[in-house]
Design an enzyme around this catalytic site. Sequence first.
Site, PDB file in Angstrom:
ATOM      1  N   ASN A 190      42.473  47.871  35.034  1.00  0.00           N
ATOM      2  CA  ASN A 190      41.851  48.505  36.200  1.00  0.00           C
ATOM      3  C   ASN A 190      41.391  49.910  35.855  1.00  0.00           C
ATOM      4  O   ASN A 190      41.726  50.440  34.791  1.00  0.00           O
ATOM      5  CB  ASN A 190      42.857  48.543  37.364  1.00  0.00           C
ATOM      6  CG  ASN A 190      42.160  48.562  38.724  1.00  0.00           C
ATOM      7  OD1 ASN A 190      40.973  48.870  38.824  1.00  0.00           O
ATOM      8  ND2 ASN A 190      42.890  48.203  39.771  1.00  0.00           N
ATOM      9  N   PHE A 191      40.619  50.496  36.730  1.00  0.00           N
ATOM     10  CA  PHE A 191      40.193  51.897  36.646  1.00  0.00           C
ATOM     11  C   PHE A 191      39.356  52.209  35.414  1.00  0.00           C
ATOM     12  O   PHE A 191      39.411  53.313  34.888  1.00  0.00           O
ATOM     13  CB  PHE A 191      41.403  52.833  36.736  1.00  0.00           C
ATOM     14  CG  PHE A 191      42.250  52.571  37.943  1.00  0.00           C
ATOM     15  CD1 PHE A 191      43.560  52.135  37.816  1.00  0.00           C
ATOM     16  CD2 PHE A 191      41.721  52.711  39.224  1.00  0.00           C
ATOM     17  CE1 PHE A 191      44.340  51.867  38.933  1.00  0.00           C
ATOM     18  CE2 PHE A 191      42.495  52.444  40.354  1.00  0.00           C
ATOM     19  CZ  PHE A 191      43.795  52.018  40.212  1.00  0.00           C
ATOM     20  N   LEU A 192      38.566  51.229  34.971  1.00  0.00           N
ATOM     21  CA  LEU A 192      37.617  51.494  33.876  1.00  0.00           C
ATOM     22  C   LEU A 192      36.555  52.446  34.400  1.00  0.00           C
ATOM     23  O   LEU A 192      35.893  52.156  35.398  1.00  0.00           O
ATOM     24  CB  LEU A 192      36.977  50.189  33.412  1.00  0.00           C
ATOM     25  CG  LEU A 192      35.764  50.299  32.485  1.00  0.00           C
ATOM     26  CD1 LEU A 192      36.119  51.039  31.204  1.00  0.00           C
ATOM     27  CD2 LEU A 192      35.236  48.899  32.172  1.00  0.00           C
TER      28      LEU A 192
ATOM     29  N   THR B 187      39.182  42.492  37.838  1.00  0.00           N
ATOM     30  CA  THR B 187      38.188  42.131  38.863  1.00  0.00           C
ATOM     31  C   THR B 187      36.965  42.999  38.646  1.00  0.00           C
ATOM     32  O   THR B 187      37.038  44.056  38.007  1.00  0.00           O
ATOM     33  CB  THR B 187      38.715  42.423  40.287  1.00  0.00           C
ATOM     34  OG1 THR B 187      39.011  43.815  40.389  1.00  0.00           O
ATOM     35  CG2 THR B 187      39.928  41.580  40.607  1.00  0.00           C
TER      36      THR B 187
ATOM     37  N   LEU C 171      44.037  46.183  43.354  1.00  0.00           N
ATOM     38  CA  LEU C 171      43.881  47.480  44.031  1.00  0.00           C
ATOM     39  C   LEU C 171      42.454  47.993  43.866  1.00  0.00           C
ATOM     40  O   LEU C 171      41.814  47.666  42.873  1.00  0.00           O
ATOM     41  CB  LEU C 171      44.870  48.473  43.433  1.00  0.00           C
ATOM     42  CG  LEU C 171      46.332  47.988  43.512  1.00  0.00           C
ATOM     43  CD1 LEU C 171      47.243  48.980  42.847  1.00  0.00           C
ATOM     44  CD2 LEU C 171      46.719  47.750  44.952  1.00  0.00           C
TER      45      LEU C 171
HETATM   46  C1  R64 Z   1      35.669  48.166  48.001  1.00  0.00           C
HETATM   47  C2  R64 Z   1      35.586  47.475  49.339  1.00  0.00           C
HETATM   48  C3  R64 Z   1      34.702  47.767  50.389  1.00  0.00           C
HETATM   49  C4  R64 Z   1      33.676  48.820  50.441  1.00  0.00           C
HETATM   50  O1  R64 Z   1      32.969  49.018  49.468  1.00  0.00           O
HETATM   51  C5  R64 Z   1      33.570  49.586  51.696  1.00  0.00           C
HETATM   52  N1  R64 Z   1      34.450  49.495  52.731  1.00  0.00           N
HETATM   53  C6  R64 Z   1      34.029  50.397  53.664  1.00  0.00           C
HETATM   54  C7  R64 Z   1      32.876  51.016  53.213  1.00  0.00           C
HETATM   55  N2  R64 Z   1      32.617  50.477  51.970  1.00  0.00           N
HETATM   56  C8  R64 Z   1      31.470  50.851  51.138  1.00  0.00           C
HETATM   57  O2  R64 Z   1      34.888  46.952  51.421  1.00  0.00           O
HETATM   58  C9  R64 Z   1      35.892  46.089  51.061  1.00  0.00           C
HETATM   59  C10 R64 Z   1      36.447  45.044  51.787  1.00  0.00           C
HETATM   60  C11 R64 Z   1      37.480  44.301  51.199  1.00  0.00           C
HETATM   61  C12 R64 Z   1      37.980  44.615  49.906  1.00  0.00           C
HETATM   62  C13 R64 Z   1      37.406  45.682  49.208  1.00  0.00           C
HETATM   63  O3  R64 Z   1      37.847  46.043  47.956  1.00  0.00           O
HETATM   64  C14 R64 Z   1      38.889  45.240  47.409  1.00  0.00           C
HETATM   65  C15 R64 Z   1      39.550  45.970  46.287  1.00  0.00           C
HETATM   66  C16 R64 Z   1      38.503  46.718  45.477  1.00  0.00           C
HETATM   67  N3  R64 Z   1      39.166  47.263  44.340  1.00  0.00           N
HETATM   68  C17 R64 Z   1      38.717  46.670  43.116  1.00  0.00           C
HETATM   69  C18 R64 Z   1      37.342  47.246  42.816  1.00  0.00           C
HETATM   70  C19 R64 Z   1      37.225  48.550  42.414  1.00  0.00           C
HETATM   71  C20 R64 Z   1      35.963  49.027  42.116  1.00  0.00           C
HETATM   72  C21 R64 Z   1      34.881  48.180  42.289  1.00  0.00           C
HETATM   73  N4  R64 Z   1      35.012  46.913  42.704  1.00  0.00           N
HETATM   74  C22 R64 Z   1      36.228  46.456  42.973  1.00  0.00           C
HETATM   75  C23 R64 Z   1      36.354  46.405  49.779  1.00  0.00           C
END
Ligand code: R64
Length: 403
Positions: free
Chosen positions: A114-116, A150, A403
């Site tokens: 994670n956190f790349l 992910t 996460l």
């Molecule tokens: C991210 C995320 C967002 C949004 O982008 C968002 N919500 C409100 C405004 N915005 C722009 O909405 C979700 C709904 C369910 C699970 C989610 O994320 C699940 C976990 C994500 N963490 C893993 C990850 C990290 C970085 C990029 N992709 C995935 C998200």
Amino acid sequence: EGPIDRREDVSRVPKEPYAILDLFEWSDLDIEDDSEMSELYELLYEHYVEDHDSTFRFAYGKAFFNWALKTPGWKKQWHLGVRVKKTKKLVAFISAVPATLRVRGNTFKAVEINFLCVHKQLRNKRLAPLLIKEITRRVHLENVWQALYTSGTLLPSPISTCRYAHRPLNWEKLCDVGFSALPLGKTRAQMVAKYALPSITKCTGLRRMEVRDVDAVHSLFTRFQKRYQLTQLFTKEELTHLLLGDDEEQEKPDGEKVIVTYVVENTEKKITDFFSFYVLPFTVLNNSVYKSLGVGYLYYYATETGLDKPRYDAQATNELKKRLENLISDALVLAKGIGMDVFNAMTSQDNVLFLEDLKFGPGDGFLNYYLFNYKAFPVGGGFDSQTREYELEKRSDVGVVML
Ligand SMILES: Cc1c(C(=O)c2nccn2C)oc2cccc(OCCCNCc3cccnc3)c12
């Protein structure tokens, strides 16, 4: 199904780090050192993932990294940074934490990647593939040969894909920052009324989880998780960390926590349910009024309801749907109570049973789950990738929440 490359021989793993552009050097981050934790915080605060139209950027805080990166069995050499040799400036990072995964009937040691993150000005220099290669070498050195990660972007062959869903808590702010739009023919007042929530929770016996609940929650959760095909198995120590955080986190009031977990204790003092959500704000980019967005993410939950019947038994499903609606409705009340503006959930677990009735809107984001060095048949993500409709009968077979 199973590992692809079965050589798994630590003696064959290169002992030295891979070569890196002469300008840079590898650096194991010591996140127990406050100044190094600040460097990590700043790097991701400025350069980590944004939404597709760069309105928001994840704002992982130091307390979040303490929670997410110091799970039991964590290793300093798996908090891998890249620094500019001359200035020692931290310009890239990737992490691995140990995890025991189960895919259908197979259980194996793995890591979660994670956190790349690569500094915006250093993109397209092939640093990300090099970070992945080097963290893989360091994981192999510890005799671990599989990984789970992910990504919002599509890479070769995800084991599953889940869809984002959002439940507005503070609709007006979401509208003002450009996340929610006013539907045609509706007024702001009508939208505020649509998403109104009670100010108190309604589940009898609902209270914060405490350390004394760990055995009961671990037993309930382990039984509940058996319904999914892709899950992480937790020791009591891991579950304590993930649901309660470290001692410092446990002392905090809900409004300052990174992880919030509640249990339902019935009149016989038995734990019959629990739910949890983590707090991960967004920085709001270029908005003169709002600087951040409070976001809660549904994490793990379990309930005795329906546990004594087959998962797809119609009556068990209906009882589970009603129970989850009551539990997660309380999670919404609690999240709003600590200042969250939106509550996010995936189509994973049994979430599609309550997403619509609790007024979650479908998101335009998808999360792909990938297994490294493990061949597995696809696992249902809770929605139909053709029609994009929720699979209300089948639901999801993904039990892991990343996460
Ligand atoms: C991210 C995320 C967002 C949004 O982008 C968002 N919500 C409100 C405004 N915005 C722009 O909405 C979700 C709904 C369910 C699970 C989610 O994320 C699940 C976990 C994500 N963490 C893993 C990850 C990290 C970085 C990029 N992709 C995935 C998200």
